[in-house]
Design an enzyme around this catalytic site. Structure first.
Site, PDB file in Angstrom:
ATOM      1  N   ASP A 234       0.823  -1.222   0.000  1.00 34.41           N
ATOM      2  CA  ASP A 234       0.000   0.000   0.000  1.00 34.41           C
ATOM      3  C   ASP A 234       0.849   1.260   0.000  1.00 34.41           C
ATOM      4  O   ASP A 234       0.417   2.323  -0.445  1.00 34.41           O
ATOM      5  CB  ASP A 234      -0.951  -0.006   1.188  1.00 34.41           C
ATOM      6  CG  ASP A 234      -2.026  -1.055   0.972  1.00 34.41           C
ATOM      7  OD1 ASP A 234      -1.777  -2.227   1.284  1.00 34.41           O
ATOM      8  OD2 ASP A 234      -3.077  -0.705   0.404  1.00 34.41           O
ATOM      9  N   LYS A 245      -1.345  -5.123   3.961  1.00 34.49           N
ATOM     10  CA  LYS A 245      -2.442  -5.627   4.797  1.00 34.49           C
ATOM     11  C   LYS A 245      -1.942  -6.205   6.116  1.00 34.49           C
ATOM     12  O   LYS A 245      -0.928  -6.900   6.153  1.00 34.49           O
ATOM     13  CB  LYS A 245      -3.203  -6.683   3.990  1.00 34.49           C
ATOM     14  CG  LYS A 245      -4.382  -7.329   4.689  1.00 34.49           C
ATOM     15  CD  LYS A 245      -5.368  -6.329   5.252  1.00 34.49           C
ATOM     16  CE  LYS A 245      -5.904  -5.345   4.233  1.00 34.49           C
ATOM     17  NZ  LYS A 245      -6.634  -4.199   4.875  1.00 34.49           N
TER      18      LYS A 245
HETATM   19  O1  MRU Z   1      -7.754  -2.884   2.796  1.00 34.34           O
HETATM   20  P1  MRU Z   1      -7.442  -3.266   1.376  1.00 34.34           P
HETATM   21  O2  MRU Z   1      -8.193  -4.460   0.906  1.00 34.34           O
HETATM   22  O3  MRU Z   1      -7.533  -2.098   0.438  1.00 34.34           O
HETATM   23  O4  MRU Z   1      -5.902  -3.683   1.433  1.00 34.34           O
HETATM   24  C1  MRU Z   1      -5.281  -4.119   0.251  1.00 34.34           C
HETATM   25  C2  MRU Z   1      -3.896  -4.581   0.447  1.00 34.34           C
HETATM   26  O5  MRU Z   1      -3.341  -4.531   1.523  1.00 34.34           O
HETATM   27  C3  MRU Z   1      -3.177  -5.041  -0.790  1.00 34.34           C
HETATM   28  O6  MRU Z   1      -2.252  -6.041  -0.494  1.00 34.34           O
HETATM   29  C4  MRU Z   1      -2.431  -3.842  -1.406  1.00 34.34           C
HETATM   30  O7  MRU Z   1      -3.299  -2.762  -1.565  1.00 34.34           O
HETATM   31  C5  MRU Z   1      -1.810  -4.177  -2.702  1.00 34.34           C
HETATM   32  S1  MRU Z   1      -2.995  -4.339  -3.968  1.00 34.34           S
HETATM   33  C6  MRU Z   1      -2.230  -4.638  -5.453  1.00 34.34           C
END
Ligand code: MRU
Length: 349
Positions: A234, A245
């Site tokens: 992220d 995550k």
């Molecule tokens: O809370 P989310 O579902 O938006 O979190 C998503 C993640 O942590 C993904 O691993 C990250 O955004 C990479 S997506 C290519």
């Protein structure tokens, strides 16, 4: 392979256009599409996780800005509203900034021309994202050991991007290159992106996939069966610390303990080289009910204290390599990330 559903699209209409997203809250058992005709609706869709995943919310933000211009709303209010939806994934701010820069360069043009350019740019962000994911796959596929299992966490797939995926892009590219691999997908409590989204995506592609609960990862990493871990990100700080995550950090530590390579796949738009380290990355706190309830069913005593950070930071020392659209970065990350980021033209960063 069945054709994957589109994560997000701009649909032309008489007003100019609107945004259609698949509702990721109800997958895999229902395929419901949400239409957004205002920037407020896009902001709400991001906040409520109709759309999620760092690159996907970057695309949604760009399309939201275009909708705001179409509505004739105050530009600053549009950008601020979209920026206030989720704090951790830097792609959201990157998408808004890209639209802001375009708007600054369009001063003096007619409103029709400005709208046309803004819509074209938002659509371009989506098209580019798919190409970036393909390039990440090309660079990452050689790192995946043949004949082994790949462990992934959360969903960094087609649903988390405009298509193909980052971590799942690497897995898809390895399969397309003829490697015989299978995938272990962490279910990813509390929102279950692994169980609901990654398992579904990979199953649709016919890639052999086994779903495990998060607390099983250590057991399988120790077993010798897992050839590598690949996750998305992220936000990546200049020193290579990676926000992803919640639960990613535990997987990374367990991977290092068991000599299993831990790879992060993300486009340059996920790099935040203005931050020295991951300590400066804001971590989103989500509602307690995601922890106390499973799909509306209470699983904990009433009034129990709850923590629900949506992301954690994996220190760079646990990261074997970071795969982006321009190649593979390894430690020392200060230099390698800056070198790869400089390959993205100024017009698109
Ligand atoms: O809370 P989310 O579902 O938006 O979190 C998503 C993640 O942590 C993904 O691993 C990250 O955004 C990479 S997506 C290519």
């Amino acid at each position: 392979m069945e054709k994957m559903v589109e994560t997000i699209e701009w649909i032309e209409d008489d007003a100019g256009g609107h945004v259609v997203m698949i509702d990721q809250r109800v997958l895999p058992h229902q395929q419901v599409f949400v239409e957004c005709r205002t920037y407020e609706e896009v902001a709400d869709a991001i906040q409520t996780m109709v759309i999620r995943g760092a690159p996907a919310i970057g695309v949604a933000a760009a399309m939201g800005v275009a909708l705001g211009v179409q509505q004739g709303a105050d530009f600053d209010t549009v950008c601020k509203t979209l920026a206030a939806t989720r704090p951790t994934a830097v792609n959201l701010f990157w998408g808004i900034e890209r639209m802001r820069r375009l708007m600054a360069g369009l001063q003096g043009r007619s409103s029709e021309e400005i709208l046309r350019e803004m819509i074209a740019e938002a659509k371009q962000v989506r098209v580019e994202d798919i190409a970036l994911c393909r390039a990440i796959g090309t660079h990452g596929a050689p790192l995946v050991p043949d004949g082994k299992t790949v462990l992934t966490h959360c969903n960094a797939g087609a649903l988390a991007t405009a298509g193909y995926g980052t971590a799942l892009g690497v897995i898809r590219a390895a399969v397309e290159a003829g490697k015989k691999i299978d995938v272990f997908a962490d279910e990813t409590r509390p929102f279950l992106q692994g169980a609901r989204l990654t398992a579904w995506e990979l199953q649709q592609d016919g890639i052999p996939t086994t779903l495990i609960t998060d607390n099983m990862a250590g057991h399988f990493l120790r077993s010798g069966r897992i050839g590598c871990v690949v996750v998305g990100a992220d936000r990546i700080a200049a020193n290579g610390d990676v926000a992803n995550k919640i639960g990613t950090y535990s997987v990374a530590v367990l991977a290092k303990e068991n000599d299993v390579p831990f790879y992060v796949a993300a486009p340059v738009s996920t790099f935040d080289l203005t931050l020295e380290s991951g300590d400066q990355i804001p971590i989103e706190q989500r509602p307690a009910t995601e922890v106390t309830h499973v799909f509306g069913v209470p699983v904990a005593p009433e009034n129990i204290a709850v923590q629900n950070p949506a992301f954690d930071v994996t220190p760079a020392r646990y990261v074997t390599a970071i795969i982006c659209e321009h190649g593979v970065a390894r430690a020392p990350y200060q230099e390698s990330l800056a070198a790869l980021a400089s390959k993205t033209s100024r017009a698109t960063v």
